[in-house]
Each structure stands twice: as structure tokens, then as C-alpha cells.
Motif scaffolding. Structure first.
Motif, PDB file in Angstrom:
ATOM      1  N   VAL A 223      -9.551  -0.102  -9.224  1.00 22.59           N
ATOM      2  CA  VAL A 223     -10.877   0.528  -9.234  1.00 22.59           C
ATOM      3  C   VAL A 223     -10.769   1.966  -8.738  1.00 22.59           C
ATOM      4  O   VAL A 223     -11.305   2.899  -9.346  1.00 22.59           O
ATOM      5  N   LEU A 224     -10.059   2.160  -7.632  1.00 25.89           N
ATOM      6  CA  LEU A 224      -9.880   3.509  -7.089  1.00 25.89           C
ATOM      7  C   LEU A 224      -9.096   4.391  -8.052  1.00 25.89           C
ATOM      8  O   LEU A 224      -9.410   5.563  -8.236  1.00 25.89           O
ATOM      9  N   GLN A 225      -8.100   3.813  -8.679  1.00 25.17           N
ATOM     10  CA  GLN A 225      -7.289   4.551  -9.664  1.00 25.17           C
ATOM     11  C   GLN A 225      -8.157   5.070 -10.811  1.00 25.17           C
ATOM     12  O   GLN A 225      -8.053   6.229 -11.213  1.00 25.17           O
ATOM     13  N   ASN A 226      -9.027   4.215 -11.314  1.00 24.20           N
ATOM     14  CA  ASN A 226      -9.913   4.622 -12.409  1.00 24.20           C
ATOM     15  C   ASN A 226     -10.927   5.665 -11.957  1.00 24.20           C
ATOM     16  O   ASN A 226     -11.228   6.613 -12.680  1.00 24.20           O
ATOM     17  N   ASP A 227     -11.453   5.477 -10.742  1.00 28.31           N
ATOM     18  CA  ASP A 227     -12.419   6.448 -10.214  1.00 28.31           C
ATOM     19  C   ASP A 227     -11.797   7.835 -10.064  1.00 28.31           C
ATOM     20  O   ASP A 227     -12.462   8.853 -10.282  1.00 28.31           O
ATOM     21  N   MET A 228     -10.517   7.865  -9.697  1.00 28.90           N
ATOM     22  CA  MET A 228      -9.857   9.142  -9.457  1.00 28.90           C
ATOM     23  C   MET A 228      -9.100   9.667 -10.677  1.00 28.90           C
ATOM     24  O   MET A 228      -8.428  10.697 -10.599  1.00 28.90           O
ATOM     25  N   LYS A 229      -9.226   8.913 -11.790  1.00 27.15           N
ATOM     26  CA  LYS A 229      -8.604   9.325 -13.064  1.00 27.15           C
ATOM     27  C   LYS A 229      -7.095   9.535 -12.907  1.00 27.15           C
ATOM     28  O   LYS A 229      -6.537  10.576 -13.267  1.00 27.15           O
ATOM     29  N   LEU A 230      -6.439   8.496 -12.376  1.00 25.66           N
ATOM     30  CA  LEU A 230      -5.003   8.566 -12.117  1.00 25.66           C
ATOM     31  C   LEU A 230      -4.229   7.642 -13.046  1.00 25.66           C
ATOM     32  O   LEU A 230      -4.777   6.678 -13.571  1.00 25.66           O
ATOM     33  N   GLN A 231      -2.956   7.934 -13.202  1.00 24.25           N
ATOM     34  CA  GLN A 231      -2.062   6.987 -13.845  1.00 24.25           C
ATOM     35  C   GLN A 231      -1.718   5.900 -12.828  1.00 24.25           C
ATOM     36  O   GLN A 231      -1.624   6.171 -11.628  1.00 24.25           O
ATOM     37  N   GLU A 232      -1.500   4.689 -13.328  1.00 27.67           N
ATOM     38  CA  GLU A 232      -1.208   3.576 -12.418  1.00 27.67           C
ATOM     39  C   GLU A 232       0.043   3.857 -11.592  1.00 27.67           C
ATOM     40  O   GLU A 232       0.096   3.546 -10.399  1.00 27.67           O
ATOM     41  N   SER A 233       1.058   4.464 -12.212  1.00 28.89           N
ATOM     42  CA  SER A 233       2.311   4.722 -11.496  1.00 28.89           C
ATOM     43  C   SER A 233       2.080   5.615 -10.281  1.00 28.89           C
ATOM     44  O   SER A 233       2.698   5.430  -9.220  1.00 28.89           O
ATOM     45  N   ARG A 234       1.200   6.596 -10.422  1.00 24.63           N
ATOM     46  CA  ARG A 234       0.904   7.497  -9.316  1.00 24.63           C
ATOM     47  C   ARG A 234       0.238   6.742  -8.166  1.00 24.63           C
ATOM     48  O   ARG A 234       0.592   6.907  -6.997  1.00 24.63           O
ATOM     49  N   MET A 235      -0.729   5.890  -8.510  1.00 22.18           N
ATOM     50  CA  MET A 235      -1.435   5.109  -7.496  1.00 22.18           C
ATOM     51  C   MET A 235      -0.471   4.165  -6.776  1.00 22.18           C
ATOM     52  O   MET A 235      -0.512   4.020  -5.546  1.00 22.18           O
ATOM     53  N   MET A 236       0.420   3.528  -7.540  1.00 26.76           N
ATOM     54  CA  MET A 236       1.360   2.582  -6.948  1.00 26.76           C
ATOM     55  C   MET A 236       2.357   3.291  -6.032  1.00 26.76           C
ATOM     56  O   MET A 236       2.733   2.775  -4.981  1.00 26.76           O
ATOM     57  N   ASP A 237       2.804   4.482  -6.430  1.00 23.31           N
ATOM     58  CA  ASP A 237       3.734   5.243  -5.585  1.00 23.31           C
ATOM     59  C   ASP A 237       3.137   5.505  -4.213  1.00 23.31           C
ATOM     60  O   ASP A 237       3.797   5.327  -3.183  1.00 23.31           O
ATOM     61  N   ILE A 238       1.878   5.925  -4.211  1.00 25.44           N
ATOM     62  CA  ILE A 238       1.235   6.266  -2.935  1.00 25.44           C
ATOM     63  C   ILE A 238       0.934   5.006  -2.130  1.00 25.44           C
ATOM     64  O   ILE A 238       1.135   4.969  -0.913  1.00 25.44           O
ATOM     65  N   ALA A 239       0.477   3.949  -2.804  1.00 22.51           N
ATOM     66  CA  ALA A 239       0.190   2.686  -2.107  1.00 22.51           C
ATOM     67  C   ALA A 239       1.449   2.122  -1.445  1.00 22.51           C
ATOM     68  O   ALA A 239       1.422   1.662  -0.297  1.00 22.51           O
ATOM     69  N   LYS A 240       2.577   2.182  -2.159  1.00 18.85           N
ATOM     70  CA  LYS A 240       3.832   1.659  -1.595  1.00 18.85           C
ATOM     71  C   LYS A 240       4.346   2.551  -0.479  1.00 18.85           C
ATOM     72  O   LYS A 240       4.927   2.070   0.501  1.00 18.85           O
ATOM     73  N   ALA A 241       4.128   3.878  -0.619  1.00 15.62           N
ATOM     74  CA  ALA A 241       4.517   4.787   0.456  1.00 15.62           C
ATOM     75  C   ALA A 241       3.712   4.509   1.719  1.00 15.62           C
ATOM     76  O   ALA A 241       4.187   4.734   2.830  1.00 15.62           O
ATOM     77  N   MET A 242       2.486   3.986   1.539  1.00 11.69           N
ATOM     78  CA  MET A 242       1.637   3.625   2.679  1.00 11.69           C
ATOM     79  C   MET A 242       1.956   2.242   3.217  1.00 11.69           C
ATOM     80  O   MET A 242       1.273   1.731   4.090  1.00 11.69           O
ATOM     81  N   ARG A 243       2.980   1.615   2.675  1.00 12.70           N
ATOM     82  CA  ARG A 243       3.493   0.308   3.116  1.00 12.70           C
ATOM     83  C   ARG A 243       2.530  -0.835   2.799  1.00 12.70           C
ATOM     84  O   ARG A 243       2.429  -1.811   3.558  1.00 12.70           O
ATOM     85  N   LEU A 244       1.819  -0.727   1.684  1.00  8.73           N
ATOM     86  CA  LEU A 244       0.931  -1.809   1.275  1.00  8.73           C
ATOM     87  C   LEU A 244       1.710  -2.825   0.446  1.00  8.73           C
ATOM     88  O   LEU A 244       2.648  -2.474  -0.272  1.00  8.73           O
ATOM     89  N   LYS A 245       1.296  -4.072   0.540  1.00  7.47           N
ATOM     90  CA  LYS A 245       1.818  -5.109  -0.351  1.00  7.47           C
ATOM     91  C   LYS A 245       0.927  -5.129  -1.591  1.00  7.47           C
ATOM     92  O   LYS A 245      -0.283  -5.320  -1.476  1.00  7.47           O
ATOM     93  N   VAL A 246       1.517  -4.907  -2.754  1.00  3.60           N
ATOM     94  CA  VAL A 246       0.748  -4.832  -3.987  1.00  3.60           C
ATOM     95  C   VAL A 246       0.889  -6.139  -4.751  1.00  3.60           C
ATOM     96  O   VAL A 246       1.989  -6.628  -4.970  1.00  3.60           O
TER      97      VAL A 246
END
Length: 286
Positions: A223-246
Motif C-alpha cells: 500500500v505504501l509502495q503504491n502511494d509513493m509510486k515506487l518500484q517494489e524492489s526499491r521498497m523491499m531494499d529499504i524495508a530489509k535495510a530497516m531489518r523488517l521481516k517481509v
């Protein structure tokens, strides 16, 4: 013509300045030619694809610079990315007035805002579930108002207005956005505030951190990815850098039925950062 006049009639000091300027111009031309030639040689040697991959790997490694302060020794998820590092007490206090609109919102108003798309889909969905308790309702409303403002701010490029988010945005919040989420750049002799790629990455990280606090430390990244008009890979890179479990989840309201959602969960112990994998990839590309 001015240079010719100086050559013919100028003083010794003017002629020395003219010669110095011409020598600098020649030196700059030589330097630019050398840089261009060196870049061409690198591209020919490595290829455009390998260079692009190298840049993307560096980008992933540099994301951590723009994350909110991370407390790796936290005893609870809420202490990993502390709320006070996202919004200071003074900034939080200033949000009471603009967020009052959300506190008093009715289901009919939410429906109208959804039709108008006046707010991001994450916020519109969360407004449907505001707590009945007055204090909790006010807290969530303030968080949602700031998150919505952050997402809207991320869509800008060069900040030209004194109040880019409108006069209703408190001065302390505008100052926070300009100071923490823009870079200074020079253009046509003037200083401008720019939302560069690195600053957008920082906004994304702060949006994720705030969404985690709103949603009990599990949030829908898609949802956040779509709101911010991002590619999924970009969102996942940042989420994993933040140590989230996806993890994967079935599609929810407001998105395409065939789009699987990715959930990000902040839980302890934090996953280990994977830096060695990037280094192995780089060796393969060489």
C-alpha cells in the motif's frame, strides 16, 4: 571584443588577468576531455549493464545512511525506531490543530475523500479504524496527518514555494521537512531545495517507521509502495535495510486483485544485516 581591447590597450595587470583566465579555460577543457575519455574507456571495458548493477549495489549499501536512528539493543519493537526520533515532542504538539480534521471525521467524509483521492490510500483506510478512546484517536490522527504530508512531500522535486504543503501545515513541520528531507542545490546562481533520490529514500524509511508505530509494528508495504509510486524492489531494499521481516499476504482493498501484498514486520531479535551477499555479487560481475 572586450578581450581584444584589453590586449591592445589594457594595463599590465589586466593583461595578466586575461592570460590567467584563458589558461584556466584551456585547463578546464583539457580536464573535461580527459574525464570524458576516461568515462568512455570504463564503459567500453565494463559495459553499461555491469556499471548499472554496480551503482544499484552501492545504492543498497548506502541506504542505511538515511534510516531513522536504530537501537539494535532495544527490548521492545517500539524502541527500535523510537517515536521521538520520527516526531519530536514540539512537532507532535504542533500537529494537534491540523489533525483535528481527522479526529472529527465522519464515515461520509471518508467516503468523499476516497472518491476525491485527497489523501493516500494508506491513510484513507486507517481513518476507517480510528479508536473510540479520545486520547488514542487524537494520537493516531496526528500520526496519519504527518504520514500523509510526508508522502505528498515526497512527490515534489524542487521546492519553490515558501509553504510547499500549504498554509495549514505548521511552521515547525514545514521547517522539519525542508531541513531533514531536502538537499541544497545551486541553479542559475540561486540556492534551491531539492528532493534528491537519497532524500526520497530517507522519506520512505521514515514513512515505514511511522506506519509501523501506527499498525502495531506490522504494516502493508505494498500500500505504501503504491502511494509513493515506487518500484517494489526499491521498497523491499529499504524495508530489509530497516531489518523488517517481509512476508506475503493476499490482496486487500484498494489494490488490484492480482497484486500480492508484502507485509513488513518489526520483531525481535532483529535479523542480521546481509552485507557479504552484496560483496559476492560484485565479485561475480567483475
Amino acid at each position: 571584443q572586450m578581450d581584444l581591447c584589453i590586449e591592445a590597450f589594457g594595463t599590465s595587470k589586466q593583461k595578466r588577468a586575461l592570460n590567467s583566465r584563458r589558461m584556466n579555460a584551456v585547463g578546464n577543457d583539457i580536464l573535461n576531455t580527459a574525464v570524458t575519455k576516461a568515462a568512455a574507456n570504463i564503459i567500453n571495458a565494463k559495459g553499461v549493464t555491469a556499471l548499472t548493477q554496480d551503482v544499484s549495489q552501492d545504492d543498497v549499501q548506502n541506504i542505511s545512511i538515511f534510516l531513522p536512528p536504530c537501537n539494535e539493543d532495544a527490548d521492545k519493537p517500539e524502541n527500535v525506531y523510537k517515536f521521538e526520533d520520527i516526531l519530536s515532542p514540539a512537532e507532535y504538539e504542533a500537529l494537534q490543530v491540523p489533525a483535528a480534521v481527522f479526529v472529527k471525521i465522519t464515515p461520509e467524509e471518508i467516503t468523499k475523500k476516497t472518491e476525491d483521492k485527497s489523501h493516500c490510500s494508506f491513510v484513507l483506510e486507517e481513518l476507517k479504524f480510528l479508536p473510540a478512546d479520545e486520547k488514542s484517536r487524537d494520537h493516531k490522527a496526528r500520526c496519519l496527518w504527518f504520514l500523509d504530508t510526508l508522502i505528498k512531500f515526497s512527490q515534489l522535486k524542487v521546492i519553490k514555494k515558501k509553504h510547499p504543503m500549504g498554509p495549514e501545515c505548521p511552521h515547525i513541520i514545514t521547517r522539519k521537512l525542508m531541513k531533514n528531507f531536502t538537499s541544497l542545490t545551486y541553479n542559475n546562481g540561486s540556492v534551491q531545495n531539492l528532493i534528491s533520490a537519497s532524500m526520497k529514500a530517507k522519506i520512505i524509511a521514515y514513512v515505514i517507521a511511522l506506519a509501523l508505530h501506527i499498525n502495531n509494528f506490522q504494516t502493508d508495504l505494498t500500500v505504501l509502495q503504491n502511494d509513493m509510486k515506487l518500484q517494489e524492489s526499491r521498497m523491499m531494499d529499504i524495508a530489509k535495510a530497516m531489518r523488517l521481516k517481509v512476508s506475503k499476504a493476499k490482496g486487500l482493498l484498494g489494490l488490484q486483485n492480482d497484486q500480492n501484498h508484502k507485509l513488513g514486520t518489526l520483531s525481535l531479535p532483529l535479523p542480521m544485516q546481509k552485507s557479504s551477499g552484496n560483496q559476492r555479487k560484485r565479485k561475480k560481475m567483475n
